[in-house]
Design an enzyme around this catalytic site. Structure first.
Site, PDB file in Angstrom:
ATOM      1  N   LYS A  82     -17.145  28.921 -29.702  1.00  0.00           N
ATOM      2  CA  LYS A  82     -17.607  28.322 -28.447  1.00  0.00           C
ATOM      3  C   LYS A  82     -16.853  28.785 -27.207  1.00  0.00           C
ATOM      4  O   LYS A  82     -15.666  29.027 -27.234  1.00  0.00           O
ATOM      5  CB  LYS A  82     -17.453  26.798 -28.535  1.00  0.00           C
ATOM      6  CG  LYS A  82     -18.418  26.171 -29.508  1.00  0.00           C
ATOM      7  CD  LYS A  82     -19.689  25.746 -28.854  1.00  0.00           C
ATOM      8  CE  LYS A  82     -19.461  24.438 -28.129  1.00  0.00           C
ATOM      9  NZ  LYS A  82     -20.666  23.964 -27.477  1.00  0.00           N
ATOM     10  N   GLU A 131     -18.999  21.708 -15.440  1.00  0.00           N
ATOM     11  CA  GLU A 131     -19.314  20.335 -15.870  1.00  0.00           C
ATOM     12  C   GLU A 131     -18.453  19.318 -15.114  1.00  0.00           C
ATOM     13  O   GLU A 131     -18.911  18.244 -14.744  1.00  0.00           O
ATOM     14  CB  GLU A 131     -19.096  20.186 -17.372  1.00  0.00           C
ATOM     15  CG  GLU A 131     -20.114  20.960 -18.190  1.00  0.00           C
ATOM     16  CD  GLU A 131     -19.731  20.996 -19.660  1.00  0.00           C
ATOM     17  OE1 GLU A 131     -20.436  20.364 -20.455  1.00  0.00           O
ATOM     18  OE2 GLU A 131     -18.732  21.651 -20.010  1.00  0.00           O
ATOM     19  N   ASN A 160     -17.106  27.179 -23.350  1.00  0.00           N
ATOM     20  CA  ASN A 160     -17.775  26.091 -22.636  1.00  0.00           C
ATOM     21  C   ASN A 160     -17.591  26.186 -21.123  1.00  0.00           C
ATOM     22  O   ASN A 160     -16.532  26.580 -20.652  1.00  0.00           O
ATOM     23  CB  ASN A 160     -17.238  24.743 -23.126  1.00  0.00           C
ATOM     24  CG  ASN A 160     -17.565  24.491 -24.587  1.00  0.00           C
ATOM     25  OD1 ASN A 160     -18.617  24.923 -25.072  1.00  0.00           O
ATOM     26  ND2 ASN A 160     -16.679  23.827 -25.291  1.00  0.00           N
ATOM     27  N   THR A 172     -40.018  26.067 -10.513  1.00  0.00           N
ATOM     28  CA  THR A 172     -40.277  24.713 -10.035  1.00  0.00           C
ATOM     29  C   THR A 172     -40.489  23.905 -11.307  1.00  0.00           C
ATOM     30  O   THR A 172     -40.993  24.448 -12.309  1.00  0.00           O
ATOM     31  CB  THR A 172     -41.529  24.621  -9.140  1.00  0.00           C
ATOM     32  OG1 THR A 172     -42.676  24.972  -9.920  1.00  0.00           O
ATOM     33  CG2 THR A 172     -41.454  25.554  -7.938  1.00  0.00           C
ATOM     34  N   HIS A 173     -40.090  22.645 -11.289  1.00  0.00           N
ATOM     35  CA  HIS A 173     -40.163  21.786 -12.490  1.00  0.00           C
ATOM     36  C   HIS A 173     -39.418  22.415 -13.681  1.00  0.00           C
ATOM     37  O   HIS A 173     -39.765  22.158 -14.832  1.00  0.00           O
ATOM     38  CB  HIS A 173     -41.610  21.510 -12.915  1.00  0.00           C
ATOM     39  CG  HIS A 173     -42.522  21.152 -11.778  1.00  0.00           C
ATOM     40  ND1 HIS A 173     -42.790  19.850 -11.422  1.00  0.00           N
ATOM     41  CD2 HIS A 173     -43.202  21.931 -10.897  1.00  0.00           C
ATOM     42  CE1 HIS A 173     -43.614  19.829 -10.377  1.00  0.00           C
ATOM     43  NE2 HIS A 173     -43.872  21.088 -10.036  1.00  0.00           N
ATOM     44  N   SER A 220     -13.485  25.403 -27.827  1.00  0.00           N
ATOM     45  CA  SER A 220     -13.635  24.165 -28.580  1.00  0.00           C
ATOM     46  C   SER A 220     -12.478  24.061 -29.574  1.00  0.00           C
ATOM     47  O   SER A 220     -11.990  25.071 -30.071  1.00  0.00           O
ATOM     48  CB  SER A 220     -14.967  24.196 -29.330  1.00  0.00           C
ATOM     49  OG  SER A 220     -14.902  23.348 -30.461  1.00  0.00           O
ATOM     50  N   TYR A 241      -9.758  -6.433  12.858  1.00  0.00           N
ATOM     51  CA  TYR A 241      -9.093  -5.962  11.645  1.00  0.00           C
ATOM     52  C   TYR A 241      -9.074  -7.055  10.574  1.00  0.00           C
ATOM     53  O   TYR A 241      -8.863  -8.225  10.865  1.00  0.00           O
ATOM     54  CB  TYR A 241      -7.642  -5.527  11.951  1.00  0.00           C
ATOM     55  CG  TYR A 241      -6.913  -5.059  10.704  1.00  0.00           C
ATOM     56  CD1 TYR A 241      -7.060  -3.763  10.237  1.00  0.00           C
ATOM     57  CD2 TYR A 241      -6.125  -5.944   9.970  1.00  0.00           C
ATOM     58  CE1 TYR A 241      -6.426  -3.338   9.069  1.00  0.00           C
ATOM     59  CE2 TYR A 241      -5.495  -5.533   8.804  1.00  0.00           C
ATOM     60  CZ  TYR A 241      -5.651  -4.233   8.360  1.00  0.00           C
ATOM     61  OH  TYR A 241      -5.034  -3.827   7.212  1.00  0.00           O
ATOM     62  N   ASN A 267      -2.272  -2.468  13.357  1.00  0.00           N
ATOM     63  CA  ASN A 267      -3.727  -2.289  13.293  1.00  0.00           C
ATOM     64  C   ASN A 267      -4.192  -1.031  14.020  1.00  0.00           C
ATOM     65  O   ASN A 267      -5.001  -0.266  13.497  1.00  0.00           O
ATOM     66  CB  ASN A 267      -4.439  -3.519  13.861  1.00  0.00           C
ATOM     67  CG  ASN A 267      -4.130  -4.775  13.066  1.00  0.00           C
ATOM     68  OD1 ASN A 267      -3.542  -4.686  11.984  1.00  0.00           O
ATOM     69  ND2 ASN A 267      -4.513  -5.926  13.577  1.00  0.00           N
ATOM     70  N   GLN A 318      -7.488  -2.130   4.205  1.00  0.00           N
ATOM     71  CA  GLN A 318      -6.469  -1.306   3.544  1.00  0.00           C
ATOM     72  C   GLN A 318      -7.096  -0.568   2.352  1.00  0.00           C
ATOM     73  O   GLN A 318      -6.596   0.466   1.919  1.00  0.00           O
ATOM     74  CB  GLN A 318      -5.331  -2.213   3.071  1.00  0.00           C
ATOM     75  CG  GLN A 318      -4.228  -1.506   2.336  1.00  0.00           C
ATOM     76  CD  GLN A 318      -3.011  -2.418   2.187  1.00  0.00           C
ATOM     77  OE1 GLN A 318      -2.397  -2.785   3.167  1.00  0.00           O
ATOM     78  NE2 GLN A 318      -2.692  -2.792   0.965  1.00  0.00           N
ATOM     79  N   SER A 344       0.839  -1.212   0.000  1.00  0.00           N
ATOM     80  CA  SER A 344       0.000   0.000   0.000  1.00  0.00           C
ATOM     81  C   SER A 344       0.869   1.254   0.000  1.00  0.00           C
ATOM     82  O   SER A 344       0.349   2.368   0.055  1.00  0.00           O
ATOM     83  CB  SER A 344      -0.915  -0.003   1.228  1.00  0.00           C
ATOM     84  OG  SER A 344      -0.150  -0.135   2.415  1.00  0.00           O
TER      85      SER A 344
END
Ligand code: ARG
Length: 475
Positions: free
Chosen positions: A284, A291, A286, A156-157, A278, A318, A111, A323, A24
Site C-alpha cells: 500500500k 485525506e 496511501n 459532471t456527476h 500501511s 464585553y 477589554n 475569551q 486563558s
C-alpha cells in the site's frame, strides 16, 4: 499565588478551581508580542498627552522591552493565577520597574486591550496566509504549464462528460484560490481598525489621542464606537468564514487527488515523500496528506460555528464568553497555514500519467456533444441533432465501438448530413481546441490564462514582500 489587581474590593481569595477555570494564559500567551507593542504605543501616547510624564514613560517602555526579551528567551514563568497574558505582563513589568508600572493601565481596560491584541495578531497572520496563497497558486500554474498538452476527461456527476486540458482543470483551482486571497484581503480592511482607548466600554475621561496610537501601530483607522470596539468579533467570524471557504477548496482538491491516485483512475501518482504506507499491507501507498487536509476542513468549519454560536446571544458590550474566541481562531490559523504549505510543496511533485488520462478521455462517448454540434453546423436543429446522436450512441454501444470507430456509411444511416469531415471533429485535440468560448478549455485560452496568472503572481509577490516587512512574526 499572585495578588489580583482587583483585590481591593474582594474579601476572599479566588478559589483555585475558579482560577484554573477562568485562566486563558495557556493559549493567549501567543499574543505577548502584540500586547507589549500595544502597551508601548499606549504609553507613548499617554506621555505625549501629558497624562503621564516622559520619564515614567521611558522607564515603562524600557521595562516592557526587557519583559519581551524574557518571554522570548523562556526566562519568564507565566502564572495561571494571573489569568491572562495582559495581567502576566503587567505583573512582570512591576517586578522589573517597580511602582511606575502601575501607571501603564491608565485610560485603558483589558477589554480594549484584548481587542487590539487580536487585531494585531490576526493582521500579521492574514499577511502570512496571503503569501501562502500566492505560493500555492504558483505551484498550480507551474504544474499546469509543464503539462499543457495533457488531455483528461472532464466530469459532471463524476461521469465522464467532455475532454478538457489537465491544465484547465488545475487552473480552475487557481481561480478558487485567487478568490480566497481576495476574500482575505477584504477581511483585512475590517481587522485593521484600532480600538484602544475605548477602555472598558464607554471610552475614557482622559484626553487621549487614539489617532496617534493608531499611527504608531500602523492602523489606518480608529474605531468609531467604544461599545462596538470592545464587543465586535465579526472580523474574527469573517476571517473564519473565509478560512472555511478556502478549506472547502482544498478539500475538493484533496478529494480529486485521492480519486486520481487510486488504481481505478491512475491519473496521478503522489510522490513517496508525501505518501504513507500501511502497517499490515506491504503493497500500500496511501494519500494520507490529502485525506488529512480533507478531514481538517471539518475542524475549521467547527471553529466558525463555535464563534458564531458563542457570539449570537451576547448583550453589549464585553462578556467573558468572548475569551472563547481565541482557541478556535488560533486553531484555524494554524490548520489553514499548514494545509496551504503542504499543498504548495506537494503539487509541484505530482507525477502525471498522461497515457491513463488520455485513454480515459477517449472512451465513453465523450465526443457525442461534438457530433451533435457538427450536425447543427450542417443545418439541423440542436434538439434533433441530440436525438440523432443519441441513436448513434446506442448503435455504437451495441457494436462495442466508440463513435469515432464507426464508418461513414454507418453514420449516414442516421443522417445524410454526415460527411468525411466528421472524423477530424471527433479527435481529442479538436474537441479541446475548438472550445474557444470565454474560459473554455481550448489550448489558446488556457495558455493565455496561465500567462495572465503568472503576471498577476509576480505583482503579488512584490506586494506580499512589502506586507511581510510590516509584521512581527515569521511566515
Ligand atoms: N482574557 C480576556 C479575554 O480574552 C481578556 C479580557 C478580560 N476582561 C475582563 N473584563 N475580564 O477576553
Amino acid at each position: 499565588m499572585s495578588e489580583k489587581p482587583w483585590n481591593g474590593r474582594f474579601a476572599e481569595k479566588t478559589d483555585r478551581i475558579v482560577e484554573s477555570f477562568t485562566a486563558s494564559i495557556a493559549f493567549d500567551r501567543r499574543l505577548y508580542l502584540y500586547d507589549i507593542e500595544g502597551s508601548i504605543a499606549h504609553c507613548r501616547m499617554l506621555a505625549k498627552q501629558s497624562i503621564i510624564t516622559e520619564d515614567d514613560a521611558s522607564q515603562i517602555i524600557a521595562g516592557l522591552g526587557r519583559v519581551a526579551r524574557d518571554i522570548e528567551h523562556g526566562n519568564f514563568e507565566l502564572d495561571a493565577s494571573l489569568e491572562d497574558i495582559h495581567m502576566n505582563i503587567e505583573n512582570r513589568l512591576t517586578a522589573e520597574v517597580g511602582k511606575v508600572a502601575q501607571k501603564l493601565h491608565t485610560a485603558r481596560s483589558r477589554n480594549d486591550q484584548v481587542a487590539l491584541d487580536i487585531r494585531m495578531y490576526l493582521r500579521d497572520e492574514v499577511a502570512n496566509i496571503l503569501s501562502r496563497l500566492t505560493a500555492l497558486r504558483q505551484s498550480l500554474v507551474a504544474l499546469a504549464k509543464r503539462h499543457i498538452d495533457v488531455i483528461m476527461p472532464g466530469y459532471t456527476h463524476l461521469q465522464r462528460a467532455q475532454p478538457v486540458l489537465f491544465s484547465h482543470h488545475l487552473m480552475a483551482y487557481y481561480e478558487m484560490f485567487t478568490r480566497d486571497r481576495a476574500r482575505f484581503k477584504e477581511v483585512l480592511k475590517r481587522i485593521n481598525v484600532m480600538p484602544l482607548g475605548s477602555a472598558a466600554l464607554a471610552g475614557t475621561t482622559y484626553p487621549i489621542d487614539m489617532a496617534y496610537t493608531a499611527k504608531l501601530l500602523g492602523f489606518p483607522e480608529i474605531s468609531s464606537n467604544s461599545l462596538d470596539a470592545v464587543s465586535a468579533r465579526d472580523f474574527i467570524m469573517e476571517f473564519l468564514a473565509a478560512a472555511s471557504i478556502c478549506m472547502v477548496h482544498m478539500s475538493r482538491l484533496s478529494e480529486e487527488l485521492i480519486l486520481w491516485s487510486s488504481a481505478e483512475f491512475g491519473f496521478v501518482e503522489i510522490p513517496d515523500a508525501f505518501a504513507t504506507g500501511s502497517s499490515i499491507m506491504p503493497q500500500k501507498k496511501n494519500p494520507d496528506v490529502a485525506e488529512l487536509v480533507r478531514g481538517r476542513a471539518g475542524r475549521v468549519f467547527g471553529n466558525l460555528m463555535a464563534v458564531l454560536t458563542m457570539m449570537k446571544g451576547l448583550p453589549l458590550s464585553y462578556n467573558r464568553d468572548m475569551q472563547e474566541d481565541k482557541e478556535p481562531l488560533f486553531d484555524t490559523v494554524d490548520t489553514l497555514k499548514r494545509c496551504l504549505e503542504v499543498y504548495e510543496k506537494l503539487i509541484p511533485r505530482l507525477k502525471v500519467n498522461r497515457v491513463a488520462m488520455e485513454k480515459a478521455a477517449s472512451m465513453g462517448f465523450l465526443n457525442a456533444t461534438d457530433m451533435a454540434d457538427y450536425l447543427v453546423t450542417k443545418g439541423m436543429a440542436f434538439r434533433d441533432a441530440h436525438r440523432c446522436v443519441g441513436e448513434v450512441v446506442r448503435y455504437a454501444m451495441d457494436q462495442n465501438k466508440e463513435l469515432h470507430e464507426l464508418s461513414l456509411s454507418d453514420l449516414k444511416k442516421f443522417s445524410r448530413a454526415f460527411g468525411e469531415d466528421i472524423f477530424e471533429i471527433l479527435t481529442l485535440q479538436q474537441m479541446v481546441n475548438r472550445r474557444v468560448s470565454g474560459g473554455g478549455t481550448a489550448k489558446e485560452n488556457v495558455v493565455k490564462a496561465m500567462n495572465k496568472a503568472q503576471e498577476a503572481l509576480k505583482l503579488e509577490v512584490a506586494e506580499n514582500e512589502s506586507d511581510q516587512k510590516k509584521k512581527k512574526t515569521p511566515r
